[in-house]
Design a protein around this motif. Structure first.
Motif, PDB file in Angstrom:
ATOM      1  N   ALA A   1     -28.631  18.210 -11.997  1.00  0.00           N
ATOM      2  CA  ALA A   1     -28.694  19.495 -11.315  1.00  0.00           C
ATOM      3  C   ALA A   1     -29.753  19.464 -10.229  1.00  0.00           C
ATOM      4  CB  ALA A   1     -29.012  20.597 -12.327  1.00  0.00           C
ATOM      5  N   GLY A   2     -29.616  20.413  -9.306  1.00  0.00           N
ATOM      6  CA  GLY A   2     -30.633  20.615  -8.286  1.00  0.00           C
ATOM      7  C   GLY A   2     -31.567  21.725  -8.740  1.00  0.00           C
TER       8      GLY A   2
ATOM      9  N   SER B   1     -18.487  20.242  -2.500  1.00  0.00           N
ATOM     10  CA  SER B   1     -19.546  20.269  -1.487  1.00  0.00           C
ATOM     11  C   SER B   1     -20.806  20.845  -2.130  1.00  0.00           C
ATOM     12  CB  SER B   1     -19.114  21.122  -0.288  1.00  0.00           C
ATOM     13  OG  SER B   1     -18.700  22.406  -0.709  1.00  0.00           O
ATOM     14  N   PHE B   2     -21.948  20.409  -1.652  1.00  0.00           N
ATOM     15  CA  PHE B   2     -23.201  20.973  -2.136  1.00  0.00           C
ATOM     16  C   PHE B   2     -23.381  22.386  -1.565  1.00  0.00           C
ATOM     17  CE2 PHE B   2     -24.141  16.461  -2.886  1.00  0.00           C
ATOM     18  CZ  PHE B   2     -24.701  16.531  -4.151  1.00  0.00           C
TER      19      PHE B   2
ATOM     20  N   ALA C   1     -33.019  21.786  -4.542  1.00  0.00           N
ATOM     21  CA  ALA C   1     -31.763  22.323  -4.027  1.00  0.00           C
ATOM     22  C   ALA C   1     -31.789  22.429  -2.502  1.00  0.00           C
ATOM     23  CB  ALA C   1     -31.492  23.678  -4.665  1.00  0.00           C
ATOM     24  N   ALA C   2     -30.601  22.672  -1.931  1.00  0.00           N
ATOM     25  CA  ALA C   2     -30.415  22.651  -0.478  1.00  0.00           C
ATOM     26  C   ALA C   2     -31.413  23.563   0.245  1.00  0.00           C
ATOM     27  CB  ALA C   2     -28.987  23.095  -0.148  1.00  0.00           C
TER      28      ALA C   2
ATOM     29  N   GLU D   1     -30.992  16.163   3.544  1.00  0.00           N
ATOM     30  CA  GLU D   1     -29.590  16.393   3.188  1.00  0.00           C
ATOM     31  C   GLU D   1     -29.358  15.896   1.766  1.00  0.00           C
ATOM     32  OE1 GLU D   1     -27.148  18.164   2.991  1.00  0.00           O
ATOM     33  OE2 GLU D   1     -26.374  17.999   5.036  1.00  0.00           O
ATOM     34  N   LEU D   2     -28.452  16.560   1.047  1.00  0.00           N
ATOM     35  CA  LEU D   2     -28.145  16.155  -0.331  1.00  0.00           C
ATOM     36  C   LEU D   2     -26.962  15.197  -0.334  1.00  0.00           C
ATOM     37  CD1 LEU D   2     -28.440  19.580  -2.207  1.00  0.00           C
ATOM     38  CD2 LEU D   2     -30.229  17.993  -1.489  1.00  0.00           C
ATOM     39  N   SER D   3     -26.913  14.348  -1.341  1.00  0.00           N
ATOM     40  CA  SER D   3     -25.787  13.428  -1.447  1.00  0.00           C
ATOM     41  C   SER D   3     -25.555  13.053  -2.899  1.00  0.00           C
ATOM     42  CB  SER D   3     -26.053  12.154  -0.644  1.00  0.00           C
ATOM     43  OG  SER D   3     -27.019  11.361  -1.314  1.00  0.00           O
TER      44      SER D   3
END
Ligand code: HPA
Length: 265
Positions: free
Chosen positions: A109-110, A183-184, A229-230, A236-238
């Motif tokens: 999780a973020g 998608s995030f 989290a974003a 950027e998240l991946s």
């Protein structure tokens, strides 16, 4: 009884696990700790769904962990794969048919909290389903009106907290908010999630909790935090980052689970 229950009962050769553990992305290491294990691929279980992502959807692995019989589900089916919120239903139904009464769900999780950084583990104490979907859509019986006031079992959660203390691993409690993925989230969605009371966000677990409560199982859940989290760091998240970071927190989670097993199963 479904055929999957019959097949598994035969392959388990007298093992009668009461506890099952669902392992999230990058958290497969716990499987190697099982002693005297038997492994059955999902592809050999007729009611188990196929995962289109890699062609290999997962394995049921039963064995001995810390002196107790457990079933590990290595590989879950996500809502985002086919758009079916009840994708995990046949799997959880099979576990119930086998006599499993307690379920531990794990995920990556973020984090929305600076105090719960990547590499840490969070105990899920409650969740937010703001997805607009529910795995019990279409369920005709009145059993669909599942109460979720105490979705996360107190005594199982207490056992995990006690085990984390004994292992000297920080285990803060928090609220997990389900986003559909794949998608995030956007930074604006993360600000919304924080305003709503979320501490972590992820793409799984919530439909499984709802289904497991529907089947009458006791449930506990933990998130391995792989990233902020974003919008929290500018990075950027991946999915690559998720997979790369999961083993660090995953090793802590494995220690917690192993230590807690005597109080859980
Ligand atoms: N968002 C959603 N799912 C995730 C994340 C995230 O930031 N990190 C790992 N899984």
């Amino acid at each position: 009884m479904t055929r999957s229950v019959d097949i598994l009962a035969e392959r388990l050769e007298g093992r009668v696990p009461k506890l099952a553990i669902v392992l999230g992305s990058g958290l497969g290491g716990l499987v190697d700790e099982l002693e005297n294990a038997v492994r059955v691929p999902y592809s050999q279980l007729p009611e188990f769904p196929e995962s289109g992502v890699t062609g290999h959807s997962g394995d049921v692995v039963a064995g001995n962990l810390g002196g107790r019989q457990v079933i590990i589900l290595s590989g879950r089916i996500h809502y985002y794969e086919q758009g079916h919120p009840a994708a995990m239903r046949p799997i959880l139904e099979t576990l119930t048919g086998l006599g499993v009464t307690s379920l531990i769900l794990t995920n990556s999780a973020g984090s929305l909290r600076k105090t719960i950084p990547p590499g840490s583990v969070m105990l899920i104490t409650d969740h937010i389903n703001f997805s607009g979907t529910n795995p019990l859509f279409g369920e005709p019986s009145d059993a669909r009106f599942v109460g979720l006031t105490e979705a996360y079992d107190r005594s199982m959660s207490a056992a995990l907290t006690k085990a984390a203390k004994a292992e000297r691993i920080a285990l803060k409690g928090g609220v997990y908010m389900w986003f559909s993925g794949p998608s995030f989230e956007t930074p604006a969605e993360i600000r919304m999630a924080r305003t709503m009371g979320a501490d972590a966000v992820g793409m799984s677990t919530v439909p499984e909790v709802i289904l497991a409560r529907f089947f009458g199982m006791r449930v506990a859940a933990c998130s391995v935090i792989t990233n902020f989290a974003a919008g929290m760091t500018g990075a950027e998240l991946s999915h690559g980052e998720t997979k790369e970071m999961a083993p660090m927190g995953g090793a802590k989670l494995a220690r917690i689970l192993k230590r807690a097993i005597g109080d859980l199963a």
